[in-house]
Scaffold this motif. Structure first.
Motif, PDB file in Angstrom:
ATOM      1  N   GLY A 140     -35.959  64.261 -38.635  1.00 57.57           N
ATOM      2  CA  GLY A 140     -36.373  62.975 -38.058  1.00 57.57           C
ATOM      3  C   GLY A 140     -37.360  62.194 -38.905  1.00 57.57           C
ATOM      4  N   LYS A 141     -37.638  62.642 -40.119  1.00 54.75           N
ATOM      5  CA  LYS A 141     -38.592  61.926 -40.984  1.00 54.75           C
ATOM      6  C   LYS A 141     -37.875  61.254 -42.143  1.00 54.75           C
ATOM      7  CE  LYS A 141     -42.421  64.778 -39.707  1.00 54.75           C
ATOM      8  NZ  LYS A 141     -43.150  66.005 -39.984  1.00 54.75           N
ATOM      9  N   ARG A 142     -38.630  60.480 -42.918  1.00 56.17           N
ATOM     10  CA  ARG A 142     -38.078  59.822 -44.108  1.00 56.17           C
ATOM     11  C   ARG A 142     -38.427  60.657 -45.337  1.00 56.17           C
ATOM     12  NH1 ARG A 142     -36.630  54.577 -42.750  1.00 56.17           N
ATOM     13  NH2 ARG A 142     -36.579  53.839 -44.911  1.00 56.17           N
ATOM     14  N   VAL A 143     -37.434  60.856 -46.197  1.00 54.13           N
ATOM     15  CA  VAL A 143     -37.670  61.657 -47.400  1.00 54.13           C
ATOM     16  C   VAL A 143     -37.059  60.962 -48.618  1.00 54.13           C
ATOM     17  CG1 VAL A 143     -37.670  63.869 -46.153  1.00 54.13           C
ATOM     18  CG2 VAL A 143     -35.539  63.031 -47.163  1.00 54.13           C
ATOM     19  N   ALA A 144     -37.457  61.454 -49.799  1.00 53.80           N
ATOM     20  CA  ALA A 144     -36.830  61.000 -51.044  1.00 53.80           C
ATOM     21  C   ALA A 144     -36.245  62.201 -51.758  1.00 53.80           C
ATOM     22  CB  ALA A 144     -37.854  60.322 -51.948  1.00 53.80           C
ATOM     23  N   VAL A 145     -35.191  61.945 -52.529  1.00 55.36           N
ATOM     24  CA  VAL A 145     -34.672  62.947 -53.463  1.00 55.36           C
ATOM     25  C   VAL A 145     -34.857  62.364 -54.853  1.00 55.36           C
ATOM     26  CG1 VAL A 145     -32.604  64.097 -54.327  1.00 55.36           C
ATOM     27  CG2 VAL A 145     -32.982  63.925 -51.865  1.00 55.36           C
ATOM     28  N   ILE A 146     -35.491  63.117 -55.727  1.00 54.12           N
ATOM     29  CA  ILE A 146     -35.668  62.666 -57.102  1.00 54.12           C
ATOM     30  C   ILE A 146     -34.560  63.297 -57.936  1.00 54.12           C
ATOM     31  CG2 ILE A 146     -37.279  62.471 -59.045  1.00 54.12           C
ATOM     32  CD1 ILE A 146     -38.313  61.309 -56.312  1.00 54.12           C
ATOM     33  N   GLY A 147     -33.713  62.467 -58.538  1.00 51.92           N
ATOM     34  CA  GLY A 147     -32.622  62.966 -59.370  1.00 51.92           C
ATOM     35  C   GLY A 147     -31.272  62.630 -58.766  1.00 51.92           C
ATOM     36  N   GLY A 148     -30.416  62.006 -59.562  1.00 50.86           N
ATOM     37  CA  GLY A 148     -29.089  61.582 -59.073  1.00 50.86           C
ATOM     38  C   GLY A 148     -27.965  62.351 -59.722  1.00 50.86           C
ATOM     39  N   GLY A 149     -28.219  63.598 -60.090  1.00 51.59           N
ATOM     40  CA  GLY A 149     -27.152  64.485 -60.567  1.00 51.59           C
ATOM     41  C   GLY A 149     -26.475  65.132 -59.377  1.00 51.59           C
ATOM     42  N   ASN A 150     -25.612  66.123 -59.642  1.00 41.27           N
ATOM     43  CA  ASN A 150     -24.905  66.776 -58.534  1.00 41.27           C
ATOM     44  C   ASN A 150     -25.877  67.384 -57.527  1.00 41.27           C
ATOM     45  OD1 ASN A 150     -22.294  66.170 -59.116  1.00 41.27           O
ATOM     46  ND2 ASN A 150     -21.946  67.993 -60.358  1.00 41.27           N
ATOM     47  N   SER A 151     -26.898  68.079 -58.007  1.00 43.41           N
ATOM     48  CA  SER A 151     -27.804  68.734 -57.044  1.00 43.41           C
ATOM     49  C   SER A 151     -28.574  67.694 -56.232  1.00 43.41           C
ATOM     50  CB  SER A 151     -28.734  69.738 -57.729  1.00 43.41           C
ATOM     51  OG  SER A 151     -29.441  69.121 -58.753  1.00 43.41           O
ATOM     52  N   GLY A 152     -28.957  66.578 -56.866  1.00 39.89           N
ATOM     53  CA  GLY A 152     -29.680  65.528 -56.152  1.00 39.89           C
ATOM     54  C   GLY A 152     -28.832  64.879 -55.073  1.00 39.89           C
ATOM     55  N   ILE A 153     -27.584  64.532 -55.406  1.00 37.76           N
ATOM     56  CA  ILE A 153     -26.724  63.853 -54.424  1.00 37.76           C
ATOM     57  C   ILE A 153     -26.285  64.832 -53.324  1.00 37.76           C
ATOM     58  CG2 ILE A 153     -24.598  62.509 -54.103  1.00 37.76           C
ATOM     59  CD1 ILE A 153     -26.893  61.051 -55.624  1.00 37.76           C
ATOM     60  N   GLU A 154     -26.029  66.098 -53.714  1.00 31.17           N
ATOM     61  CA  GLU A 154     -25.740  67.112 -52.671  1.00 31.17           C
ATOM     62  C   GLU A 154     -26.929  67.245 -51.721  1.00 31.17           C
ATOM     63  OE1 GLU A 154     -24.782  70.858 -54.511  1.00 31.17           O
ATOM     64  OE2 GLU A 154     -22.964  70.038 -55.379  1.00 31.17           O
ATOM     65  N   ALA A 155     -28.122  67.252 -52.287  1.00 27.73           N
ATOM     66  CA  ALA A 155     -29.330  67.361 -51.458  1.00 27.73           C
ATOM     67  C   ALA A 155     -29.446  66.159 -50.532  1.00 27.73           C
ATOM     68  CB  ALA A 155     -30.568  67.474 -52.344  1.00 27.73           C
ATOM     69  N   ALA A 156     -29.141  64.972 -51.056  1.00 25.41           N
ATOM     70  CA  ALA A 156     -29.251  63.750 -50.246  1.00 25.41           C
ATOM     71  C   ALA A 156     -28.274  63.799 -49.065  1.00 25.41           C
ATOM     72  CB  ALA A 156     -28.984  62.528 -51.120  1.00 25.41           C
ATOM     73  N   ILE A 157     -27.032  64.246 -49.318  1.00 28.87           N
ATOM     74  CA  ILE A 157     -26.014  64.327 -48.246  1.00 28.87           C
ATOM     75  C   ILE A 157     -26.469  65.345 -47.198  1.00 28.87           C
ATOM     76  CG2 ILE A 157     -23.624  64.997 -47.739  1.00 28.87           C
ATOM     77  CD1 ILE A 157     -22.967  63.965 -50.658  1.00 28.87           C
ATOM     78  N   ASP A 158     -26.967  66.477 -47.675  1.00 27.80           N
ATOM     79  CA  ASP A 158     -27.487  67.525 -46.794  1.00 27.80           C
ATOM     80  C   ASP A 158     -28.647  66.979 -45.939  1.00 27.80           C
ATOM     81  OD1 ASP A 158     -28.680  69.796 -45.750  1.00 27.80           O
ATOM     82  OD2 ASP A 158     -29.061  70.770 -47.663  1.00 27.80           O
ATOM     83  N   LEU A 159     -29.602  66.333 -46.601  1.00 33.53           N
ATOM     84  CA  LEU A 159     -30.808  65.862 -45.902  1.00 33.53           C
ATOM     85  C   LEU A 159     -30.493  64.692 -44.973  1.00 33.53           C
ATOM     86  CD1 LEU A 159     -33.209  66.183 -48.953  1.00 33.53           C
ATOM     87  CD2 LEU A 159     -33.364  67.502 -46.812  1.00 33.53           C
ATOM     88  N   ALA A 160     -29.444  63.933 -45.288  1.00 32.81           N
ATOM     89  CA  ALA A 160     -29.087  62.799 -44.427  1.00 32.81           C
ATOM     90  C   ALA A 160     -28.677  63.271 -43.034  1.00 32.81           C
ATOM     91  CB  ALA A 160     -27.944  62.010 -45.072  1.00 32.81           C
ATOM     92  N   ASN A 161     -28.174  64.522 -42.962  1.00 31.49           N
ATOM     93  CA  ASN A 161     -27.788  65.091 -41.660  1.00 31.49           C
ATOM     94  C   ASN A 161     -28.985  65.491 -40.821  1.00 31.49           C
ATOM     95  OD1 ASN A 161     -24.981  65.103 -41.564  1.00 31.49           O
ATOM     96  ND2 ASN A 161     -24.892  66.834 -42.989  1.00 31.49           N
ATOM     97  N   ILE A 162     -30.082  65.769 -41.486  1.00 31.40           N
ATOM     98  CA  ILE A 162     -31.246  66.354 -40.803  1.00 31.40           C
ATOM     99  C   ILE A 162     -32.355  65.323 -40.604  1.00 31.40           C
ATOM    100  CG2 ILE A 162     -32.992  68.189 -40.950  1.00 31.40           C
ATOM    101  CD1 ILE A 162     -31.145  69.548 -43.075  1.00 31.40           C
TER     102      ILE A 162
END
Ligand code: FAD
Length: 306
Positions: A140-162
Motif C-alpha cells: 500500500g505504499k509508494r516505492v521506486a525501483v532503480i534500474g531498468g534491466g530485466n531484474s528491475g522491470i521484473e521487480a517493478a511488475i512484482d511490486l506493482a501487485n503489492i
C-alpha cells in the motif's frame, strides 16, 4: 587433507558442512565471515517453518547447528585461488593453504550499490535490494525501483501487485529489459517509467526513507520523488574473482553447475548465490548446499581409493 573443503559460510556453506559431516566426511568450512549476506538482513519472513526472524539470529542458529558437528570452522580467511593437483589446494590471501579431495564453492554474491548519499544510512530502513524478501513490507505504499534491466522491470511488475505505486528510474535512454517485460510493465496502471534518470540522493527523516532525488539527464534538472521504499536493482555480483581462471563461469560471472551441484572441474561443486541458479534466496541456498555436499559424497565414493 580434508575430504570436503567448503569455501564460504553463508546458508549454502553451512548446509553443505552439516550434510558433509553427517556423511562422516572430514570437513572444513573456510570463510571471510560466518553468515554471509544474512548477517546484513533485518527481517526474514520467507524461511519456511520460521515465521519471522532476524538475520543475526538466523546466523547464530546456523552456526550453532554447524558447531554441533565435527567441522573445522576457519573464519577471517579469504580464498585467493584454487588449484587441482592430486586433489585440490586452496590458497588463502593470508599465505596459508588447505588441501582437500573435493571442494564446495559457496562464496555467495553482493548487490551492486548506487553509492549515493543516504543509501547506506537507510539500508534496511527503506533501501532494499530483494523484492521477494522485502516487497510485502511496502504494502500500500509508494516505492521506486532503480534500474531498468530485466531484474528491475521484473521487480517493478512484482511490486506493482503489492504496493500502491512504482516509479522505475533508468539511467540510460532506453530500458534494457526484454520487450515482453517492458510491455507487461507498461500495461499496469501503477508503474511510471522514467529514463535518463540518475539517482543522486536517498532522502529520509532520520528513521526511514521519505523520498529520493534524481537528475533528469535530458534537462539537467533535479527532480524529487516522495516514497517509502527504494529497491536497487542494478546487479548482483557473484564472488568469483578468485575462480576466473579455474571454473567455467556464466557471462555474469556465476559458477555454472548441473543438477548435482557439479562445476566444470570434476570434484569441485558449488551452491547458493555464487552459482547460475536463477533465484537467490536463503531457502534455495540451503537446498543447493545440501545438493552440493551430496554430489561431493557421490564423487568421493567413486574416486577415493583410500
Ligand atoms: P552468502 O550469504 O553471500 O555467503 C557467502 C559466504 O562466502 C560468506 O561467508 C562470505 O564471507 C564468504 N566469502 C565470499 N568471498 C569469499 C572468499 N573469497 N573467500 C572466503 N570466503 C568468502 N533471502 C531470503 O530468502 N529472505 C530474505 O528476507 C532475504 N533478505 C535479504 C536482505 C538483504 C539485505 C540481502 C543482501 C539479501 C537477502 N536475501 C534474503 C538473500 C540471501 O541472503 C541470499 O540468497 C543468501 O544469503 C545466499 O547464501 P549463500 O550462502 O549462497 O551466500
Amino acid at each position: 587433507q580434508y575430504d570436503v573443503l567448503i569455501v564460504g559460510a553463508g546458508p549454502a556453506g553451512a548446509a553443505a558442512a552439516v550434510y558433509s559431516a553427517r556423511k562422516g566426511l572430514k570437513t572444513a568450512l573456510v570463510a571471510e565471515k560466518f553468515g554471509g549476506q544474512v548477517t546484513e538482513t533485518l527481517g526474514i519472513e520467507n524461511f519456511l517453518s520460521v515465521k519471522a526472524t532476524q538475520g543475526p539470529q538466523l546466523v547464530a542458529q546456523l552456526e550453532e547447528h554447524v558447531r554441533d558437528y565435527d567441522v573445522d570452522l576457519i573464519t577471517h580467511q579469504k580464498a585467493q585461488s584454487l588449484r587441482s593437483d592430486n586433489g585440490f589446494t586452496l590458497d588463502l590471501e593470508s599465505g596459508a593453504q588447505l588441501t582437500a579431495k573435493s571442494v564446495v564453492v559457496a562464496t555467495g554474491a553482493r548487490w551492486r550499490e548506487m553509492n549515493v548519499p543516504g543509501e547506506k544510512e537507510y539500508r534496511g530502513h527503506g533501501v532494499a535490494y530483494c523484492p521477494h524478501c522485502d516487497g510485502p513490507l511496502f504494502k500500500g505504499k509508494r516505492v521506486a525501483v532503480i534500474g531498468g534491466g530485466n531484474s528491475g522491470i521484473e521487480a517493478a511488475i512484482d511490486l506493482a501487485n503489492i504496493t500502491d505505486h512504482v516509479t522505475v528510474l533508468e539511467f540510460a535512454e532506453q530500458l534494457r529489459a526484454d520487450a515482453v517485460l517492458i510491455k507487461k510493465a507498461r500495461s499496469l496502471g501503477n508503474i511510471t517509467i522514467i529514463t535518463q534518470a540518475q539517482t543522486t540522493e536517498v532522502l529520509g527523516d532520520g528513521n526511514k526513507v521519505t523520498g529520493l532525488t534524481y537528475l533528469d539527464r535530458a534537462t539537467q534538472q533535479v527532480q524529487h520523488v516522495e516514497l517509502a521504499g527504494i529497491f536497487v536493482q542494478i546487479g548482483l555480483l557473484p564472488n568469483t574473482d578468485w575462480l576466473k581462471d579455474t571454473l567455467t563461469l556464466s557471462p555474469q560471472g556465476e559458477v555454472i553447475t548441473d543438477k548435482h551441484g557439479a562445476t566444470s572441474m570434476a570434484g569441485v561443486f558449488a551452491a547458493g548465490d555464487v552459482t547460475d541458479t536463477p533465484y537467490k534466496q536463503i531457502i534455495i541456498a540451503i537446498g543447493s548446499g545440501a545438493t552440493a555436499s551430496l554430489g561431493a559424497f557421490d564423487y568421493l565414493i567413486r574416486h577415493d581409493e583410500n
